[in-house]
Design an enzyme around this catalytic site. Structure first.
Site, mmCIF file in Angstrom:
data_model
loop_
_atom_site.group_PDB
_atom_site.id
_atom_site.type_symbol
_atom_site.label_atom_id
_atom_site.label_comp_id
_atom_site.label_asym_id
_atom_site.label_seq_id
_atom_site.Cartn_x
_atom_site.Cartn_y
_atom_site.Cartn_z
ATOM 1 N N GLU A 159 9.171 5.551 4.371
ATOM 2 C CA GLU A 159 10.311 4.613 4.411
ATOM 3 C C GLU A 159 9.932 3.254 3.811
ATOM 4 O OE1 GLU A 159 13.678 4.807 5.833
ATOM 5 O OE2 GLU A 159 13.366 6.966 5.777
ATOM 6 N N CYS A 193 9.140 17.945 8.537
ATOM 7 C CA CYS A 193 9.876 16.672 8.506
ATOM 8 C C CYS A 193 10.247 16.422 7.057
ATOM 9 C CB CYS A 193 9.018 15.540 9.041
ATOM 10 S SG CYS A 193 9.764 13.926 8.798
HETATM 11 N N1 DGL Z 1 14.172 13.082 8.778
HETATM 12 C C1 DGL Z 1 13.453 13.190 10.020
HETATM 13 C C2 DGL Z 1 12.940 14.616 10.230
HETATM 14 O O1 DGL Z 1 13.041 15.458 9.354
HETATM 15 C C3 DGL Z 1 12.284 12.255 10.116
HETATM 16 C C4 DGL Z 1 12.587 10.815 10.125
HETATM 17 C C5 DGL Z 1 12.895 10.208 11.451
HETATM 18 O O2 DGL Z 1 12.030 10.166 12.348
HETATM 19 O O3 DGL Z 1 14.007 9.737 11.552
HETATM 20 O O4 DGL Z 1 12.443 14.883 11.292
#
Ligand code: DGL
Length: 284
Positions: A159, A193
């Site tokens: 990020e 993730c």
């Molecule tokens: N997009 C989230 C995931 O795939 C990860 C980012 C978050 O912690 O918001 O778990």
């Protein structure tokens, strides 16, 4: 756009763009709306109730924008909110809409990719603690052993655009070592993730270094999800022509963010390498 019927893709932030990218590469003809709740990301350390509430708000927004089908392109939301949305919300409030997640399609394929049947999962704290991958994979592939490791620094590295900087090496090595020390037979690692594919070059680099100490690691497979989610969605639409017929095919993609549109446009280019049309929205 309101008269069009797009596939909605939701993520807490930018990570779901890796899923969108995989889907659009395979199915470029459909129309898409991507929604990133960037102002409230990360979701990874938030409670079940909060992730459910935020995810439901996003799903409702995408329904309002005329998406009959929404993909939770976020593992944390898939782990903590998907089941409640499918079982409690949809039957009562939106019986003609569908919401799908990213964990099951990944779980379906991974059992056949691993030879040792020992699989590692790297994901956010929320996804690991939910044990969604472990439960889902063990249900589909009872011969598999699953271990998980949360990587609390990986999402912030992505990020904050630090994922390709030297500082990221320490955190990538640390989480990989913690995962591999739990089970020396792991031959397949799921990147559970959506942000983690951006760290893939660093992950591969660290695995090359670690394999000088343990030659077994040189054949270890690392699995990003985008391709598998796309194949699974394609299969879903083939099996559900009534849904497929409701979707328009103009090849467009619109982006919504709860953060500033300018910031989203700059950061999204890291994931997509193209200019994007972004609109700021609020969720409540
Ligand atoms: N997009 C989230 C995931 O795939 C990860 C980012 C978050 O912690 O918001 O778990």
């Amino acid at each position: 756009m309101v008269n069009e019927r797009c596939i909605g893709i939701f993520d807490s932030g930018y990570g779901g763009l890796t899923i969108l990218d995989g889907i659009r590469q395979r199915m470029p003809e459909y129309d898409y709306i991507y929604l990133g709740d960037n102002a409230r990301a990360p979701y990874g350390t938030r409670s079940f109730d909060v992730v459910y509430e935020f995810t439901l708000q996003a799903v409702k927004k995408l329904f309002e924008m005329n998406c009959p089908l929404v993909i939770l392109g976020c593992n944390t939301a898939s782990a903590k909110a998907l089941r409640s949305i499918q079982q409690k919300y949809l039957p009562q409030y939106a019986p003609d809409r569908r919401v799908l997640g990213v964990i099951r399609p990944t779980a379906e394929v991974v059992g056949d990719i691993s030879c040792t049947k020992h699989i590692g999962v790297l994901a956010t704290e929320g996804t690991i603690k939910s044990e969604s991958y472990k439960l889902e994979i063990e249900k589909l592939h009872p011969d598999c052993t699953i271990v998980g490791q949360s990587c609390p620094m990986w999402v912030p590295l992505v990020e904050n655009n630090e994922f390709d900087k030297p500082g990221a090496d320490y955190f990538v090595k640390d989480s990989l070592e913690k995962l591999l020390s739990q089970d020396p037979l792991i031959d397949t690692i799921i990147l559970g993730c959506t942000h983690y594919p951006l760290l893939l070059p660093k992950i591969k680099q660290q695995l090359v270094q670690l394999s000088t100490l343990n030659s077994q690691l040189s054949t270890l497979k690392v699995i990003p999800q985008g391709h598998y989610i796309a194949t699974s969605l394609e299969d879903y639409l083939r099996r559900h022509p009534e849904m497929d017929q409701r979707l328009t095919r103009g090849g467009t993609c619109q982006y919504l963010t709860t953060e500033s549109a300018t910031k989203f446009r700059e950061n999204a280019s890291l994931f997509l390498h193209e200019e994007v049309n972004v609109q700021h929205i609020t969720l409540n």
